[in-house]
Scaffold this motif. Structure first.
Motif, PDB file in Angstrom:
ATOM      1  N   UNK A 249       0.820  -1.217   0.000  1.00 34.64           N
ATOM      2  CA  UNK A 249       0.000   0.000   0.000  1.00 34.64           C
ATOM      3  C   UNK A 249       0.851   1.263   0.000  1.00 34.64           C
ATOM      4  N   UNK A 250       2.101   1.174   0.485  1.00 33.22           N
ATOM      5  CA  UNK A 250       2.962   2.363   0.524  1.00 33.22           C
ATOM      6  C   UNK A 250       3.365   2.814  -0.871  1.00 33.22           C
ATOM      7  N   UNK A 251       3.243   1.935  -1.863  1.00 33.28           N
ATOM      8  CA  UNK A 251       3.721   2.241  -3.206  1.00 33.28           C
ATOM      9  C   UNK A 251       2.598   2.676  -4.155  1.00 33.28           C
ATOM     10  N   UNK A 252       1.403   2.890  -3.623  1.00 30.20           N
ATOM     11  CA  UNK A 252       0.266   3.332  -4.430  1.00 30.20           C
ATOM     12  C   UNK A 252      -0.091   4.762  -4.024  1.00 30.20           C
ATOM     13  N   UNK A 253      -0.204   5.690  -4.967  1.00 37.79           N
ATOM     14  CA  UNK A 253      -0.574   7.062  -4.603  1.00 37.79           C
ATOM     15  C   UNK A 253      -1.877   7.107  -3.807  1.00 37.79           C
ATOM     16  N   UNK A 254      -1.900   7.925  -2.770  1.00 37.67           N
ATOM     17  CA  UNK A 254      -3.095   8.076  -1.953  1.00 37.67           C
ATOM     18  C   UNK A 254      -3.818   9.362  -2.309  1.00 37.67           C
ATOM     19  N   UNK A 255      -4.545   9.918  -1.334  1.00 38.91           N
ATOM     20  CA  UNK A 255      -5.259  11.176  -1.575  1.00 38.91           C
ATOM     21  C   UNK A 255      -4.907  12.237  -0.548  1.00 38.91           C
ATOM     22  N   UNK A 256      -3.722  12.091   0.059  1.00 38.68           N
ATOM     23  CA  UNK A 256      -3.264  13.119   0.988  1.00 38.68           C
ATOM     24  C   UNK A 256      -2.687  14.317   0.259  1.00 38.68           C
ATOM     25  N   UNK A 257      -2.385  14.142  -1.022  1.00 39.71           N
ATOM     26  CA  UNK A 257      -1.864  15.228  -1.858  1.00 39.71           C
ATOM     27  C   UNK A 257      -2.357  15.000  -3.278  1.00 39.71           C
ATOM     28  N   UNK A 258      -2.458  16.059  -4.067  1.00 36.39           N
ATOM     29  CA  UNK A 258      -2.933  15.874  -5.444  1.00 36.39           C
ATOM     30  C   UNK A 258      -1.951  15.040  -6.267  1.00 36.39           C
ATOM     31  N   UNK A 259      -2.489  14.124  -7.056  1.00 38.39           N
ATOM     32  CA  UNK A 259      -1.684  13.326  -7.976  1.00 38.39           C
ATOM     33  C   UNK A 259      -1.372  14.187  -9.199  1.00 38.39           C
ATOM     34  N   UNK A 260      -0.132  14.181  -9.636  1.00 40.35           N
ATOM     35  CA  UNK A 260       0.263  14.927 -10.820  1.00 40.35           C
ATOM     36  C   UNK A 260       1.072  14.031 -11.754  1.00 40.35           C
ATOM     37  N   UNK A 261       1.132  14.424 -13.024  1.00 37.83           N
ATOM     38  CA  UNK A 261       1.867  13.657 -14.023  1.00 37.83           C
ATOM     39  C   UNK A 261       3.077  14.467 -14.457  1.00 37.83           C
ATOM     40  N   UNK A 262       4.213  13.779 -14.626  1.00 38.18           N
ATOM     41  CA  UNK A 262       5.447  14.461 -15.007  1.00 38.18           C
ATOM     42  C   UNK A 262       6.107  13.755 -16.185  1.00 38.18           C
ATOM     43  N   UNK A 263       6.751  14.555 -17.016  1.00 41.65           N
ATOM     44  CA  UNK A 263       7.587  14.078 -18.110  1.00 41.65           C
ATOM     45  C   UNK A 263       8.974  14.672 -17.889  1.00 41.65           C
ATOM     46  N   UNK A 264      10.012  13.841 -17.972  1.00 40.62           N
ATOM     47  CA  UNK A 264      11.345  14.361 -17.711  1.00 40.62           C
ATOM     48  C   UNK A 264      12.370  13.708 -18.621  1.00 40.62           C
ATOM     49  N   UNK A 265      13.449  14.430 -18.848  1.00 44.80           N
ATOM     50  CA  UNK A 265      14.538  13.951 -19.693  1.00 44.80           C
ATOM     51  C   UNK A 265      15.832  14.501 -19.101  1.00 44.80           C
ATOM     52  N   UNK A 266      16.481  13.693 -18.301  1.00 49.05           N
ATOM     53  CA  UNK A 266      17.664  14.131 -17.558  1.00 49.05           C
ATOM     54  C   UNK A 266      18.935  13.550 -18.178  1.00 49.05           C
TER      55      UNK A 266
END
Length: 294
Positions: A249-266
């Motif tokens: 359960x620790x590895x699934x996003x909860x609802x304590x903060x808004x879920x956001x989507x990110x794209x990155x290229x480092x």
């Protein structure tokens, strides 16, 4: 009988014959017939019954199913910033290329303007169609962030180090970011919160790996649940993999903060860079966020 009486009788008979002869056709049965009055009254017609009120149609039952809450197809002119995203501090921007794609270039990292705080039990599916860089010096990713400083959670829907690196492509989850140069031992691993990473390069057809063609990648989970379903597919629906994470359960996003989507290229660290490749950018065809409320 006197002559006067006979004369009067003759006159009366003649008058009766004239009246009957002049009666209209159909009156009393026709000319020459005196109609008798019918003592029976005409029957009163029965009232027509009122039509029954129509039965109101029942209200339609709401149908549960996926609802798209975010979509970007990057259809703007070449060089234009995608207005549903913002770039992170100290990173380069990304721009649409005029071909219906977003070019996430070298050292770019962007995040959706929107965030979603969803009820427990809501199913969430984050998907994107993209083409990874083919170099050995870039580290590109599509990921879902639960940006809670006390309880950070991250799902890497897909990430790639390119065809020249042993790691290749993989999906992963993180619940810890407290590594420090001062610790000789990985602090996250020491506390049992190390990342879980699953290599997937070997599951793609030869010549059609993530840096050779566009694939659609998805991560599906339930808020309050304990597993994530990772998958990849092509436009024909062929899936090189569909893998559920181990329950945690620790590895699934909860609802304590808004879920956001990110794209990155480092960039990878210089000591880990491998020369070669020609395309440093990650190309993104579209991104969606879908939900199915409980």
């Amino acid at each position: 009988m006197s002559l006067l009486a006979r004369a009067l009788g003759t006159v009366v008979s003649a008058l009766l014959l004239v009246v009957v002869a002049d009666a209209p056709a159909g009156f009393g049965g026709g000319p020459g017939v005196i109609a008798a009055l019918d003592p029976t009254p005409e029957p009163t017609p029965e009232p027509t019954p009122a039509a029954p009120e129509p039965t109101p149609a029942p209200e339609p039952t709401p149908v549960s199913g996926w609802e798209t809450v975010f979509y970007d197809g990057f259809d703007g002119p070449a060089g234009v910033w995608p207005d549903q995203w913002h770039n992170m501090l100290w990173t380069n921007a990304a721009a649409q290329n005029g071909l219906g794609q977003l070019e996430v270039g070298h050292l770019s990292q962007i995040r959706t303007n929107q965030g979603w705080t969803l009820p427990v039990g809501t199913r969430v599916r984050v998907s994107a169609s993209l083409l990874m860089p083919d170099t050995g010096s870039n580290y590109a990713a599509l990921w879902v962030q639960h940006p809670n400083g006390v309880d950070p959670r991250e799902i890497d829907v897909i990430e790639s180090y390119g065809p020249l690196k042993p790691a290749g492509a993989q999906f992963a989850s993180h619940i810890c970011y407290d590594d420090t140069p001062e610790t000789a031992v990985n602090a996250c691993a020491a506390t049992g919160r190390a990342p879980v990473m699953t290599p997937v390069t070997q599951l793609f057809p030869a010549g059609a790996e993530p840096w050779s063609r566009f694939w659609s990648y998805s991560a599906e989970f339930t808020v309050g649940g304990d597993t994530v379903l990772f998958s990849a597919s092509d436009p024909a629906g062929n899936r090189p993999y569909e893998i559920a994470s181990a329950p945690d359960a620790r590895r699934v996003p909860g609802n304590a903060a808004p879920i956001q989507v990110r794209l990155s290229n480092k960039d990878v660290k210089p000591e880990h860079a491998v020369p070669g490749g020609t395309r440093h950018s990650m190309l993104v065809d579209w991104v969606t966020v879908e939900v199915d409320y409980p």
